[in-house]
Design a protein around this motif. Structure first.
Motif, PDB file in Angstrom:
ATOM      1  N   PRO A   1       0.850  -1.176   0.009  1.00  0.00           N
ATOM      2  CA  PRO A   1      -0.169  -0.057   0.030  1.00  0.00           C
ATOM      3  C   PRO A   1       0.775   1.389   0.068  1.00  0.00           C
ATOM      4  CG  PRO A   1       0.002  -0.889   2.122  1.00  0.00           C
ATOM      5  CD  PRO A   1       0.592  -1.800   1.278  1.00  0.00           C
ATOM      6  N   ASP A   2       1.986   1.183   0.218  1.00  0.00           N
ATOM      7  CA  ASP A   2       2.986   2.263   0.320  1.00  0.00           C
ATOM      8  C   ASP A   2       3.674   2.808  -0.851  1.00  0.00           C
ATOM      9  OD1 ASP A   2       2.261   2.570   3.149  1.00  0.00           O
ATOM     10  OD2 ASP A   2       4.258   1.294   3.625  1.00  0.00           O
ATOM     11  N   ILE A   3       3.426   1.801  -2.032  1.00  0.00           N
ATOM     12  CA  ILE A   3       3.947   2.252  -3.272  1.00  0.00           C
ATOM     13  C   ILE A   3       2.852   3.112  -4.063  1.00  0.00           C
ATOM     14  CG2 ILE A   3       4.688   1.358  -5.605  1.00  0.00           C
ATOM     15  CD1 ILE A   3       5.937  -1.107  -3.990  1.00  0.00           C
ATOM     16  N   GLU A   4       3.162   4.325  -4.443  1.00  0.00           N
ATOM     17  CA  GLU A   4       2.042   5.123  -4.983  1.00  0.00           C
ATOM     18  C   GLU A   4       2.017   4.669  -6.340  1.00  0.00           C
ATOM     19  OE1 GLU A   4       3.081   9.153  -4.463  1.00  0.00           O
ATOM     20  OE2 GLU A   4       2.967   9.282  -2.404  1.00  0.00           O
ATOM     21  N   ASP A   5       2.948   4.418  -7.503  1.00  0.00           N
ATOM     22  CA  ASP A   5       2.794   4.040  -8.659  1.00  0.00           C
ATOM     23  C   ASP A   5       3.351   2.596  -8.947  1.00  0.00           C
ATOM     24  OD1 ASP A   5       2.696   3.954 -11.380  1.00  0.00           O
ATOM     25  OD2 ASP A   5       4.147   5.459 -11.663  1.00  0.00           O
ATOM     26  N   PRO A   6       2.461   1.384  -8.694  1.00  0.00           N
ATOM     27  CA  PRO A   6       3.192   0.219  -8.780  1.00  0.00           C
ATOM     28  C   PRO A   6       3.686  -0.150 -10.147  1.00  0.00           C
ATOM     29  CG  PRO A   6       0.881   0.377  -8.439  1.00  0.00           C
ATOM     30  CD  PRO A   6       1.331   1.676  -8.148  1.00  0.00           C
ATOM     31  N   ASP A   7       2.862   0.614 -11.319  1.00  0.00           N
ATOM     32  CA  ASP A   7       3.347   0.387 -12.576  1.00  0.00           C
ATOM     33  C   ASP A   7       4.859   0.492 -12.925  1.00  0.00           C
ATOM     34  OD1 ASP A   7       0.908  -0.537 -12.927  1.00  0.00           O
ATOM     35  OD2 ASP A   7       0.067   1.216 -14.221  1.00  0.00           O
ATOM     36  N   SER A   8       5.524   1.431 -12.121  1.00  0.00           N
ATOM     37  CA  SER A   8       6.655   1.968 -12.481  1.00  0.00           C
ATOM     38  C   SER A   8       7.786   1.155 -11.389  1.00  0.00           C
ATOM     39  CB  SER A   8       6.763   3.336 -12.191  1.00  0.00           C
ATOM     40  OG  SER A   8       6.478   3.728 -10.924  1.00  0.00           O
ATOM     41  N   SER A   9       7.291   0.287 -10.671  1.00  0.00           N
ATOM     42  CA  SER A   9       8.027  -0.443  -9.744  1.00  0.00           C
ATOM     43  C   SER A   9       8.228  -1.853 -10.312  1.00  0.00           C
ATOM     44  CB  SER A   9       7.460  -0.259  -8.188  1.00  0.00           C
ATOM     45  OG  SER A   9       7.972  -1.229  -7.210  1.00  0.00           O
ATOM     46  N   CYS A  10       9.528  -2.255  -9.772  1.00  0.00           N
ATOM     47  CA  CYS A  10       9.792  -3.673 -10.679  1.00  0.00           C
ATOM     48  C   CYS A  10       9.264  -4.648  -9.349  1.00  0.00           C
ATOM     49  CB  CYS A  10      11.231  -4.098 -10.245  1.00  0.00           C
ATOM     50  SG  CYS A  10      11.898  -3.101 -11.603  1.00  0.00           S
ATOM     51  N   HIS A  11       9.010  -4.300  -8.084  1.00  0.00           N
ATOM     52  CA  HIS A  11       8.450  -5.090  -7.034  1.00  0.00           C
ATOM     53  C   HIS A  11       7.466  -4.385  -6.184  1.00  0.00           C
ATOM     54  CE1 HIS A  11      11.551  -7.874  -8.397  1.00  0.00           C
ATOM     55  NE2 HIS A  11      12.425  -7.119  -7.911  1.00  0.00           N
ATOM     56  N   ALA A  12       6.161  -4.774  -6.379  1.00  0.00           N
ATOM     57  CA  ALA A  12       5.178  -3.775  -5.744  1.00  0.00           C
ATOM     58  C   ALA A  12       4.321  -4.453  -4.784  1.00  0.00           C
ATOM     59  CB  ALA A  12       4.257  -3.287  -6.825  1.00  0.00           C
ATOM     60  N   LEU A  13       5.114  -5.473  -4.237  1.00  0.00           N
ATOM     61  CA  LEU A  13       4.448  -6.469  -3.277  1.00  0.00           C
ATOM     62  C   LEU A  13       5.238  -6.414  -2.029  1.00  0.00           C
ATOM     63  CD1 LEU A  13       3.757  -9.464  -5.680  1.00  0.00           C
ATOM     64  CD2 LEU A  13       2.396  -7.725  -5.028  1.00  0.00           C
ATOM     65  N   VAL A  14       4.165  -6.866  -0.780  1.00  0.00           N
ATOM     66  CA  VAL A  14       5.000  -7.078   0.672  1.00  0.00           C
ATOM     67  C   VAL A  14       4.492  -8.389   0.989  1.00  0.00           C
ATOM     68  CG1 VAL A  14       2.934  -5.870   1.463  1.00  0.00           C
ATOM     69  CG2 VAL A  14       5.286  -5.950   2.731  1.00  0.00           C
ATOM     70  N   GLU A  15       5.434  -8.962   1.521  1.00  0.00           N
ATOM     71  CA  GLU A  15       5.273 -10.500   2.164  1.00  0.00           C
ATOM     72  C   GLU A  15       4.262 -10.285   3.408  1.00  0.00           C
ATOM     73  OE1 GLU A  15       7.685 -14.676   3.191  1.00  0.00           O
ATOM     74  OE2 GLU A  15       8.621 -12.647   2.547  1.00  0.00           O
ATOM     75  N   VAL A  16       3.300 -11.249   3.591  1.00  0.00           N
ATOM     76  CA  VAL A  16       2.625 -11.382   4.524  1.00  0.00           C
ATOM     77  C   VAL A  16       2.634 -12.848   5.235  1.00  0.00           C
ATOM     78  CG1 VAL A  16       0.921  -9.709   3.941  1.00  0.00           C
ATOM     79  CG2 VAL A  16       0.636 -12.025   3.254  1.00  0.00           C
ATOM     80  N   ASP A  17       2.557 -12.951   6.657  1.00  0.00           N
ATOM     81  CA  ASP A  17       2.695 -14.356   7.226  1.00  0.00           C
ATOM     82  C   ASP A  17       1.480 -14.884   7.502  1.00  0.00           C
ATOM     83  OD1 ASP A  17       1.992 -12.729   9.154  1.00  0.00           O
ATOM     84  OD2 ASP A  17       4.102 -12.838  10.289  1.00  0.00           O
ATOM     85  N   SER A  18       0.434 -14.352   7.294  1.00  0.00           N
ATOM     86  CA  SER A  18      -0.966 -14.995   7.870  1.00  0.00           C
ATOM     87  C   SER A  18      -2.140 -14.958   6.824  1.00  0.00           C
ATOM     88  CB  SER A  18      -1.149 -14.452   9.217  1.00  0.00           C
ATOM     89  OG  SER A  18      -2.525 -14.698   9.349  1.00  0.00           O
ATOM     90  N   LEU A  19      -3.063 -15.549   6.849  1.00  0.00           N
ATOM     91  CA  LEU A  19      -4.184 -15.444   6.017  1.00  0.00           C
ATOM     92  C   LEU A  19      -5.257 -14.846   6.886  1.00  0.00           C
ATOM     93  CD1 LEU A  19      -4.146 -18.852   4.274  1.00  0.00           C
ATOM     94  CD2 LEU A  19      -4.231 -16.701   3.130  1.00  0.00           C
ATOM     95  N   GLY A  20      -4.917 -14.513   7.939  1.00  0.00           N
ATOM     96  CA  GLY A  20      -5.886 -13.938   9.172  1.00  0.00           C
ATOM     97  C   GLY A  20      -7.089 -14.876   9.504  1.00  0.00           C
ATOM     98  N   GLY A  21      -6.507 -16.067   9.801  1.00  0.00           N
ATOM     99  CA  GLY A  21      -7.366 -16.916  10.296  1.00  0.00           C
ATOM    100  C   GLY A  21      -8.318 -17.563   9.290  1.00  0.00           C
ATOM    101  N   GLU A  22      -8.028 -17.411   8.075  1.00  0.00           N
ATOM    102  CA  GLU A  22      -8.845 -17.984   6.879  1.00  0.00           C
ATOM    103  C   GLU A  22      -7.903 -18.987   6.595  1.00  0.00           C
ATOM    104  OE1 GLU A  22     -11.655 -14.577   5.388  1.00  0.00           O
ATOM    105  OE2 GLU A  22      -9.737 -15.056   4.159  1.00  0.00           O
ATOM    106  N   ALA A  23      -8.667 -19.836   5.593  1.00  0.00           N
ATOM    107  CA  ALA A  23      -7.827 -21.055   4.774  1.00  0.00           C
ATOM    108  C   ALA A  23      -7.896 -20.881   3.455  1.00  0.00           C
ATOM    109  CB  ALA A  23      -8.252 -22.437   5.282  1.00  0.00           C
ATOM    110  N   LEU A  24      -6.897 -21.210   2.834  1.00  0.00           N
ATOM    111  CA  LEU A  24      -6.879 -20.967   1.110  1.00  0.00           C
ATOM    112  C   LEU A  24      -6.791 -22.173   0.324  1.00  0.00           C
ATOM    113  CD1 LEU A  24      -6.186 -19.414  -1.460  1.00  0.00           C
ATOM    114  CD2 LEU A  24      -3.901 -19.613  -1.174  1.00  0.00           C
ATOM    115  N   LEU A  25      -7.928 -22.628  -0.371  1.00  0.00           N
ATOM    116  CA  LEU A  25      -8.038 -23.773  -1.100  1.00  0.00           C
ATOM    117  C   LEU A  25      -7.579 -23.143  -2.514  1.00  0.00           C
ATOM    118  CD1 LEU A  25     -11.581 -25.046  -0.145  1.00  0.00           C
ATOM    119  CD2 LEU A  25      -9.242 -25.772   0.741  1.00  0.00           C
ATOM    120  N   LEU A  26      -6.171 -23.623  -2.837  1.00  0.00           N
ATOM    121  CA  LEU A  26      -5.778 -23.023  -3.979  1.00  0.00           C
ATOM    122  C   LEU A  26      -6.433 -23.430  -5.284  1.00  0.00           C
ATOM    123  CD1 LEU A  26      -3.503 -20.800  -4.531  1.00  0.00           C
ATOM    124  CD2 LEU A  26      -1.973 -22.559  -4.913  1.00  0.00           C
TER     125      LEU A  26
END
Length: 343
Positions: free
Chosen positions: A249-274
């Motif tokens: 959320p801190d990158i104002e112009d993601p199109d001009s950035s090579c890496h516009a992501l930040v790592e997270v360590d949780s799904l907020g208590g949810e589960a992911l059926l990929l």
């Protein structure tokens, strides 16, 4: 839910509140597998010989029959809805002609397309009163368009997968369908979000990048219950870890950035059926679903990339541990998917 004679009431009770596996053998069929007890309960397509499973939404399956016709069916109640013919797609760039029972010819190319290459996605609402079907011919590195229909449609509407003025937005590497929202990852790892609720499709926002700094990882997108798009990565060789990312959320112009992501360590208590591409509420006691866990078989759905072996497992993000099923022989399987009735 109607209980089929070949599935016991006790099994149905367990089936209703915990993830099971659908196993797709190379010789056809779709087996329902109980990972807790290590046994196969039944063939979900036993009433449709010669048919091929494409996708599911809860108990509803999207199926292609031996005559290359699409239909959706509730595999427990047996209610079936026949869909428009594949050649009924209304396209701005080409038309499709049927060649026998298994072939199709697009008039803008010379190659005959096989029904074996048809892939799809399905969403059915909770009451079974509305649905969305998405399908395409899976030609590796050469996806030109996809088609979709909703309840009441007599034809498919095409969605072109090319942008004449921007190659970043072209092509297809994977898709996720949640309700009337279709998320398409382009060949260059940008995400398009489309609204399919109208008579045609509408771009919900400008395509945005979901690019990782690691080029040699397998990856997929997923959508949370709140609508946030995540990037899911894993080690393609040993499959000894998974990583999750969200848009920074801190990158104002993601199109001009090579890496516009930040790592997270949780799904907020949810589960992911990929396999489905989205998260679900998780409570192991009442739902049988492990919180902050990834239910995994493979990446890059709904395409079927050759050389991507199945790795059926559940990965817990908190403990960074795997639960694999050593009693399950995958050598005779074409595919496998996690299955949660009602989701």
């Amino acid at each position: 839910m109607k209980v089929p004679s070949s599935l016991s009431s006790a099994s149905m009770a367990k089936l209703s509140n915990s993830p099971w596996l659908m196993l797709l053998p190379k010789d056809g069929g779709c087996m329902l597998y109980n990972p807790r007890e290590g046994k196969i309960e039944r063939n979900l397509l036993e009433d449709f010989p010669g048919s091929r499973y494409l996708a599911n939404s809860g108990n509803w399956f999207l199926v292609l029959d031996s005559g290359s016709n699409l239909f959706i069916t509730d595999v427990f109640s047996k209610e079936t809805i026949h869909l428009p013919s594949l050649e009924s797609i209304r396209s701005r760039i080409c038309t499709i002609k049927r060649i026998g029972d298994r072939g199709f010819l697009r008039l803008d190319i010379t190659n005959i397309l096989s029904c074996d290459d048809v892939r799809g996605l399905l969403w059915v609402d909770e009451g079974g009163k509305d649905y969305v079907v998405v399908w395409f011919f899976d030609r590796e590195y050469d996806h030109d368009y996809i088609g979709f229909c909703k309840k009441g449609d007599t034809h498919y509407t095409d969605i072109p997968l090319f942008y004449p003025d921007n190659h970043w937005f072209k092509g297809l590497s994977e898709m996720v369908l949640t309700g009337y929202r279709l998320y398409i990852t382009t060949s260059r790892r940008f995400v398009r979000v489309l609204d399919l609720s109208g008579s045609s499709f509408k771009e919900c926002a400008k395509p945005f990048p979901m690019l990782s700094r690691y080029e040699l990882c397998d990856s997929s997108i997923a959508v949370t219950t709140s609508g946030e798009v995540l990037l899911v990565e894993s080690d393609p060789w040993d499959r000894c870890w998974f990583r999750l990312y969200k848009k920074d959320p801190d990158i104002e112009d993601p199109d001009s950035s090579c890496h516009a992501l930040v790592e997270v360590d949780s799904l907020g208590g949810e589960a992911l059926l990929l396999d489905l591409g989205f998260t679900v509420p998780a409570n192991y006691t009442t739902l049988g679903v492990e919180p902050d866990s990834i239910y995994f078989t493979r990446h890059y759905r709904p395409s079927h990339w050759s050389g991507r072996d199945l790795d059926i497992c559940v990965y817990n993000l908190a403990s960074k541990s795997f639960n694999r099923f050593s009693d399950l022989d995958v050598t005779g399987l074409m595919d496998a998917r996690w299955f949660l009735p009602g989701i």
